[in-house]
Motif scaffolding. Structure first.
Motif, short mmCIF file in Angstrom:
data_model
loop_
_atom_site.label_atom_id
_atom_site.label_comp_id
_atom_site.label_asym_id
_atom_site.label_seq_id
_atom_site.Cartn_x
_atom_site.Cartn_y
_atom_site.Cartn_z
N ARG A 183 27.22 -26.06 -1.67
CA ARG A 183 28.01 -25.45 -2.74
C ARG A 183 27.53 -26.04 -4.07
O ARG A 183 27.63 -27.25 -4.29
CB ARG A 183 29.49 -25.73 -2.55
N LEU A 184 27.02 -25.19 -4.93
CA LEU A 184 26.41 -25.64 -6.17
C LEU A 184 27.31 -25.38 -7.37
O LEU A 184 27.82 -24.27 -7.54
CB LEU A 184 25.06 -24.93 -6.38
N LYS A 185 27.45 -26.39 -8.20
CA LYS A 185 28.19 -26.23 -9.44
C LYS A 185 27.38 -25.42 -10.45
O LYS A 185 27.92 -24.61 -11.20
CB LYS A 185 28.52 -27.61 -10.02
N GLN A 186 26.05 -25.65 -10.46
CA GLN A 186 25.19 -24.98 -11.43
C GLN A 186 23.74 -25.02 -10.94
O GLN A 186 23.33 -25.98 -10.27
CB GLN A 186 25.27 -25.69 -12.80
N VAL A 187 22.98 -23.98 -11.27
CA VAL A 187 21.54 -23.94 -11.01
C VAL A 187 20.84 -23.94 -12.36
O VAL A 187 21.12 -23.09 -13.21
CB VAL A 187 21.13 -22.69 -10.21
N TYR A 188 19.93 -24.90 -12.55
CA TYR A 188 19.14 -24.96 -13.77
C TYR A 188 17.69 -24.63 -13.41
O TYR A 188 17.04 -25.37 -12.66
CB TYR A 188 19.21 -26.35 -14.40
N TYR A 189 17.20 -23.52 -13.96
CA TYR A 189 15.84 -23.10 -13.66
C TYR A 189 15.00 -23.10 -14.93
O TYR A 189 15.38 -22.52 -15.95
CB TYR A 189 15.83 -21.70 -13.05
N VAL A 238 23.86 -19.62 -13.05
CA VAL A 238 22.44 -19.92 -13.24
C VAL A 238 22.12 -20.01 -14.73
O VAL A 238 22.52 -19.15 -15.51
CB VAL A 238 21.55 -18.84 -12.58
N HIS A 239 21.39 -21.06 -15.10
CA HIS A 239 20.95 -21.24 -16.48
C HIS A 239 19.42 -21.17 -16.48
O HIS A 239 18.76 -21.92 -15.75
CB HIS A 239 21.42 -22.59 -17.01
N ILE A 240 18.84 -20.26 -17.28
CA ILE A 240 17.39 -20.02 -17.28
C ILE A 240 16.78 -20.50 -18.59
O ILE A 240 17.25 -20.15 -19.67
CB ILE A 240 17.07 -18.52 -17.10
N GLU A 241 15.70 -21.28 -18.50
CA GLU A 241 14.95 -21.73 -19.67
C GLU A 241 13.46 -21.73 -19.35
O GLU A 241 13.06 -21.59 -18.20
CB GLU A 241 15.38 -23.14 -20.10
N SER A 242 12.64 -21.90 -20.38
CA SER A 242 11.19 -21.97 -20.19
C SER A 242 10.79 -23.32 -19.61
O SER A 242 11.51 -24.31 -19.76
CB SER A 242 10.47 -21.76 -21.52
N ASN A 243 9.64 -23.36 -18.94
CA ASN A 243 9.18 -24.65 -18.41
C ASN A 243 8.68 -25.58 -19.52
O ASN A 243 8.51 -26.78 -19.31
CB ASN A 243 8.11 -24.48 -17.32
N LYS A 262 14.09 -13.19 -18.25
CA LYS A 262 15.14 -14.12 -17.86
C LYS A 262 16.19 -13.43 -16.98
O LYS A 262 16.68 -14.01 -16.01
CB LYS A 262 15.82 -14.71 -19.10
N ASP A 263 16.51 -12.19 -17.31
CA ASP A 263 17.49 -11.44 -16.51
C ASP A 263 16.98 -11.18 -15.10
O ASP A 263 17.75 -11.22 -14.13
CB ASP A 263 17.83 -10.12 -17.21
N LYS A 264 15.69 -10.93 -14.98
CA LYS A 264 15.09 -10.69 -13.67
C LYS A 264 15.24 -11.93 -12.78
O LYS A 264 15.63 -11.83 -11.61
CB LYS A 264 13.61 -10.33 -13.83
N VAL A 265 14.92 -13.09 -13.36
CA VAL A 265 15.04 -14.34 -12.60
C VAL A 265 16.50 -14.65 -12.30
O VAL A 265 16.85 -15.04 -11.18
CB VAL A 265 14.40 -15.50 -13.38
N MET A 266 17.37 -14.46 -13.29
CA MET A 266 18.78 -14.77 -13.10
C MET A 266 19.40 -13.93 -11.99
O MET A 266 20.17 -14.44 -11.16
CB MET A 266 19.55 -14.57 -14.41
N THR A 267 19.07 -12.65 -11.96
CA THR A 267 19.59 -11.76 -10.92
C THR A 267 19.14 -12.22 -9.54
O THR A 267 19.94 -12.25 -8.59
CB THR A 267 19.13 -10.31 -11.17
#
Length: 283
Positions: free
Chosen positions: A57-63, A89-94, A74-79
């Motif tokens: 059970r995850l509180k948050q995913v940071y990608y 899910v929180h999406i950012e650049s590497n 970002k929407d593609k990855v988040m979905t």
């Protein structure tokens, strides 16, 4: 518990974190929404990541990932991630992964040198200014993909040393015509092949031709991606396999530009774990 994932086009690192403790770690193939569909990303995650990552059970995913340059990507990855992990899910650049991992909450110039290349000025919270990765076709100077591309071009144009060319053909079990097929028509992403070519060259850095090819590649990175910052007054740090593998040459090139590199990490992940441990209460 949180999940942190950091990806370029060739590999993705995953870690499960509970408070300050590393619970689970894994590595899978790369993710790039610029060249993958939502279904392809979901399939890659589901088939390659160990089951334990889906049972927690995850509180948050940071990608943090390559190719996450617009709302569409970002929407593609988040979905895809929401469907697999059923968590926010929180999406950012590497590139931000490199900044967080290298500097935590301090200010500096963060550089990424791996399959891709990019740099930014980071103020301890956000990226203020950046030279982002635009892919190996339009840029990525200094990257392992660009080094591989330069070498293959020399092979096809008869400009590489005979001994090195012979060793390359023996190592990869291919002929001249196969090179073009491997880059343009191979079933796997072309940058994967180019990275493998760069890895081959890493064993020949004592060869004058390879050394000069590598130095010129790195010089292009400094010219385009570092000199536009106030590099004399802020620390400059690097993350990425290419930076790590070429660290001695990279530092020497930097010194000739007047750039003092005070830290090089193979991956930003350990720094990311520390960053979230320090800032967990704020999230």
């Amino acid at each position: 518990m949180i999940l942190i994932a950091e990806s370029d086009s060739t590999k993705t690192e995953w870690v499960l974190i509970e408070q300050d403790d590393l619970v689970q770690q894994s590595s899978t193939e790369g993710i790039n929404p610029l060249i993958q569909t939502r279904k392809e990303i979901s399939r890659s995650i589901r088939l390659n990541l160990p089951p334990v990552f889906f049972r927690r059970r995850l509180k948050q995913v940071y990608y943090y990932g390559t190719g996450c340059i617009s709302a569409k990507e970002k929407d593609k990855v988040m979905t895809s991630f929401r469907a697999q992990f059923k968590s926010p899910v929180h999406i950012e650049s590497n590139l931000l992964a490199a900044a967080h991992g290298l500097f935590k909450n301090k200010t500096g110039i963060a550089c990424m040198l791996d399959a891709d290349s990019a740099s930014c000025f980071y103020d301890g919270k956000t990226i203020v200014k950046s030279v982002r990765s635009v892919g190996y076709i339009l840029g990525d100077e200094g990257s392992s993909v660009t080094l591989g591309k330069l070498f293959l071009s020399d092979i096809l144009n008869g400009l590489s040393p005979q001994r090195l060319t012979r060793d390359f053909y023996e190592k990869f079990h291919i002929k001249g015509d196969d090179i073009i097929q491997s880059v343009y028509n191979h079933s796997s992403p072309p940058n994967s092949f180019l990275v493998s070519v760069s890895n081959f060259l890493t064993g020949y850095t004592d060869d004058e031709y390879v050394f000069n090819l590598l130095v010129n590649n790195l010089r292009n990175f400094f010219t385009r991606s570092i000199l536009q910052y106030d590099y004399k007054n802020y620390p400059v740090r690097f993350a990425g396999s290419a930076a790590y593998n070429w660290s001695a040459i990279l530092k020497d090139v930097g010194r000739k530009f007047g750039v003092n590199i005070d830290r090089i990490e193979k991956s930003p992940m350990n720094g990311l774990i520390e960053y979230y441990a320090q800032n967990m209460n704020e999230r």
